[in-house]
Design an enzyme around this catalytic site. Structure first.
Site, PDB file in Angstrom:
ATOM      1  N   SER A 206       0.829  -1.203   0.000  1.00 10.78           N
ATOM      2  CA  SER A 206       0.000   0.000   0.000  1.00 10.78           C
ATOM      3  C   SER A 206       0.871   1.264   0.000  1.00 10.78           C
ATOM      4  CB  SER A 206      -0.957  -0.052   1.206  1.00 10.78           C
ATOM      5  OG  SER A 206      -1.953   0.932   1.085  1.00 10.78           O
TER       6      SER A 206
ATOM      7  N   ASP B 163      -9.516  -5.507  -4.291  1.00  8.51           N
ATOM      8  CA  ASP B 163      -9.101  -4.260  -3.633  1.00  8.51           C
ATOM      9  C   ASP B 163      -9.977  -3.096  -4.075  1.00  8.51           C
ATOM     10  OD1 ASP B 163      -7.730  -2.049  -2.609  1.00  8.51           O
ATOM     11  OD2 ASP B 163      -5.775  -3.004  -2.894  1.00  8.51           O
TER      12      ASP B 163
ATOM     13  N   HIS C  60      -8.319  -4.812   0.079  1.00 13.09           N
ATOM     14  CA  HIS C  60      -6.986  -4.226   0.165  1.00 13.09           C
ATOM     15  C   HIS C  60      -6.130  -4.943   1.215  1.00 13.09           C
ATOM     16  CE1 HIS C  60      -4.125  -0.967  -0.449  1.00 13.09           C
ATOM     17  NE2 HIS C  60      -4.122  -0.688   0.837  1.00 13.09           N
TER      18      HIS C  60
END
Lengths: 390, 390
Positions: B174, B337, B370
C-alpha cells in the site's frame, strides 16, 4: 418552445395543472393526518409533494408509480417552466412516446418523508426541519425514525385518496427501488409489475456500515448541536462533507478519469499547505456546497437511517418476503455500481426465481457506477417498454 | 519458549539487540539533522524508529528494506517480548527460513515521518505531534507537508549511516509500495529488486478524492482547533470517525458478510433512536476508538496528504519515471481491492514492460480486499522467495 410557453401561460391563468404532454409539470400537495410509523410513533399531520404526468383513465388502472432515490425528489420528468434548464431526472424514459409512455400511463411520483431537499422550493416534505403542529417548532430529533415502509404507506394514502387501487407498475432507482420492492411485498395484490433499478432487497452489513460514514461529518459539525440547530447557523460544513462522500460513493473511478484526465498529483497549493485543494477535491466540494444550500442535515441523517434499516417486508427473512410477491419483477443493477453492488439485486432476483416467481435481471452499463441508473437509464428504454406492455 | 525468554533476558543484560532468529526485536532510533523536504522546507532535527531482523553480512549487500503502509509501523516481523500476543504484520513472510529469509537477509524497516501511531510506545516518528526543537512546543501545522520521497530520503540517510549502498530488494504494501517504487525511481542504481504489494504508481483522481473523506471528520471535530490542539482535549471523535472510514475502505464486502452473517436490518435500538447502533457499526466504531488512542489526528492528515500527492518520481509523467527504473519489479495487487484498485498496479507494470523492463504482475486472493496484502500475504510466499533468489 413558443407553443409550450403559451400553453403554460394559459394554464397559469386558468389555474389548472398543465398537461404533462407538454412537459410542464406542477407540484401538488398531499396532506394526511394521524399517521402511525412502522416503529409505532404517531405523526399528527404530514404533507408531501407529488407530481403526475399523463392522464388517469376512467378505470384508474393505468398508473405507474415512480419512487425516488436518496437525494432525489418527486421531480421525475418534465420541467416546471419552459425555460427550466433541467428536466426531471428520468425524463429520458418518462413522457409521450417514451418507455413509460404518458400517452398511455398516468405516472405519479411523491416526495418522501424526510426528503433531503427540504429547502428546494419545489419540494414538500415532513421531517425534522418542518414544523411540528403540536409545538409550533421544527420537529428536530423528536421526529420519529421512519422506514421505507413508511414512505410506501404515505404513497398508499395518496393513491387511496385518488381512488387508485392497483398499480400497473411501481419503479424506482436506488432508495426508490427499496420502496418499489416494499410495495410489492407489503401490498402484493395492488402491484402488477415492479422494476428495481440499481437496487437491493436488503442492506448488507457492508452497506449499513458504508452509510454510517455519511452521518459522521454532520454529527461532528459543532453547528449540528445534537440536531437542535433550527433558528441557529446550519451545520453546512458537515453537511457539505457528507454530500461529498455521498457523491463519490454513487460514482465510479472511470467517471473521475474522464473528468480529470490530466490531473496533477503535485499541485503547488496542495504541496505547500494542508488546506490546499486538488482539482478533483475542489470540484467535489463545490458541487456538494451547492447541494447543501437546499438540503437539511437532519433529513440526511433520517434518510441514512431509513436506508440502513431496509429489508424488504421489514421482517427477519428476505426469502419469506419474496415468496409473498405477486408482481412480475425486473431488476436492472449497474455493473460498475460500488454503492449497491449488483450482487444485492442478484440475491433478491434469485430468491424470487427460487420461489417460482416471474423475475428478470439485466445489467446497465456506463462509466458512472451507481448513477448509471439515473443518468444512463435511456439504455433500458426498450426493455422497460416491453416489460410494461407484457 | 523458555529458551527464547532466556536469550531475551541475557540480551537485555548485555545491552545488545536480540537476534531476530529468535523472533525478539528491539526498536532502535535514528536521528538526523537539517533535512530538506521535497517541498523545500527544512526540518532541523528528526528522529525515526527502526527495526532489523537477521544479520548484515560483511559485504553489506544482503539488505531487504521493508516500507510500511499508511496505518502501519516499522514492526514488520517478530515480537517485542516472548509473550507479545501479536507479531509484526508480515511475520508470515519475514523470518528464518521464510520467504524473506532472515538466515540470509538483513531486513530493515523504518517508521515513516508523521507516522499515524505516534502514541504507540514502540513508535518513534517526527511530525506535528512531536516537539519542534526551535520552539520547545509541538510542531502542529507548522510542520511542513511531506511526501513519499521524503520518507525515502530519511530511509536513505539511515542506510548511508549503516554503510549500506545497495538494496537486494525493497518491498512494501500500500503506502509502503509507494515508497518502494519511489526508491526504484529516485535511486535506480541502489535498488536491485522492487516488490509493490497492493500498490500503485500514482494516485488517480478517484483516489485523491477518496482520501479527502478521511480528513473531513478530523477537520470537523471542534477539538481539532485548526490543528492546534496539543495541550488540550484531543479530537478523538473526529479521529475515530476517520479511522472507521479508513478501516472500511481497506476491506471488502465479503469480509463483512463473513463477520456478520446473520446481521439484523431492524435492531430495536436503531429503529427507536437515531443514535442506536447496528452490530456492524458498533464493531467498526469500537475498533476505530481503540486505534484512536495511539493515533494522532494531525498525523493522519499529513499521511493522507502525502498519499494524495504521490506519483512515482514526483514529476508530471509516470511513463518517464518508469523508464528510469533499473530494478526487476514484481507487482502483487489484490483482486478485490476497493481502495487501490488492481488497475493502478497494472498501469504501472504496463509502463515498465513498455519501457523494456523486467516486470511481473500477479494477483492476491482473499475476502479482505486491500488488506489481503497484509493479512493474506502468506499466499505469495513461494513467489516472493523465488523473486528474491533470481
Amino acid at each position: 418552445m413558443l407553443r409550450t410557453l403559451l400553453i403554460a401561460t394559459l394554464a397559469l391563468l386558468a389555474g389548472t395543472p398543465v398537461s404533462a404532454d407538454e412537459g410542464i409539470v406542477q407540484k401538488r400537495e398531499f396532506v394526511t393526518e394521524d399517521f402511525t410509523t412502522f416503529g409505532g410513533e404517531t405523526i399528527p399531520e404530514l404533507r408531501v409533494g407529488w407530481e403526475a404526468y399523463g392522464d388517469l383513465n376512467a378505470e384508474r388502472d393505468n398508473v405507474v408509480l415512480v419512487t425516488h432515490f436518496f437525494s432525489g425528489t418527486s421531480h421525475a420528468a418534465g420541467r416546471y417552466h419552459p425555460d427550466d434548464p433541467e428536466a426531471g431526472y428520468w425524463d429520458a424514459i418518462i413522457g409521450p412516446g417514451k418507455a413509460i409512455d404518458t400517452d398511455r400511463f398516468y405516472v405519479i411520483s411523491v416526495d418522501t418523508l424526510v426528503n433531503a431537499n427540504v429547502h428546494d422550493e419545489h419540494v414538500i416534505t415532513t421531517g425534522p426541519a418542518t414544523v411540528n403542529p403540536a409545538t409550533g417548532e421544527p420537529w428536530g430529533l423528536d421526529f420519529p425514525v421512519v422506514t421505507i415502509r413508511d414512505f410506501v404507506e404515505v404513497q398508499k394514502r395518496l393513491l387511496d385518496s385518488l381512488g387508485i387501487e392497483r398499480l400497473h407498475a411501481v419503479i424506482g432507482a436506488s432508495m426508490g427501488s427499496f420502496q418499489a420492492l416494499e410495495w410489492a411485498v407489503a401490498h402484493p395484490d395492488r402491484v402488477e409489475r415492479m422494476v428495481s433499478v440499481i437496487g437491493a432487497g436488503r442492506m448488507g452489513a457492508w452497506e449499513i456500515a458504508l452509510l454510517e460514514h455519511w452521518a459522521s461529518p454532520i454529527r461532528l459539525d459543532a453547528n449540528w448541536r445534537g440536531g437542535d440547530y433550527y433558528g441557529h447557523d446550519r451545520p453546512i460544513e458537515g453537511l457539505t462533507a457528507s454530500l461529498m462522500l455521498i457523491t463519490q460513493n454513487a460514482l465510479h473511478p472511470d467517471f473521475f478519469e474522464m473528468q480529470f484526465p490530466g490531473h496533477s498529483n503535485l499541485p503547488a497549493e496542495a504541496l505547500a499547505n494542508l488546506d490546499g485543494d486538488f482539482a478533483v477535491t475542489d470540484w467535489l466540494r463545490e458541487r456538494a456546497r451547492q447541494r447543501a444550500t437546499v438540503s437539511d442535515a437532519n433529513h440526511i441523517l433520517y434518510l441514512t437511517r431509513a436506508s440502513q434499516l431496509f429489508i424488504a417486508g421489514h421482517g427477519p427473512d428476505l426469502a419469506d418476503a419474496m415468496s409473498r410477491v405477486r408482481a412480475r419483477t425486473l431488476f436492472l443493477p449497474a455493473s460498475g455500481d460500488l454503492l449497491l453492488r449488483p450482487g444485492l439485486a442478484q440475491e433478491t432476483h434469485d430468491l424470487l426465481v427460487r420461489a417460482g416467481k416471474d423475475s428478470t435481471l439485466d445489467y446497465l452499463a456506463g462509466p458512472m457506477g451507481h448513477l448509471n441508473g439515473v443518468t444512463s437509464i435511456d439504455q433500458a428504454e426498450d426493455r422497460l417498454r416491453a416489460f410494461l406492455e407484457e
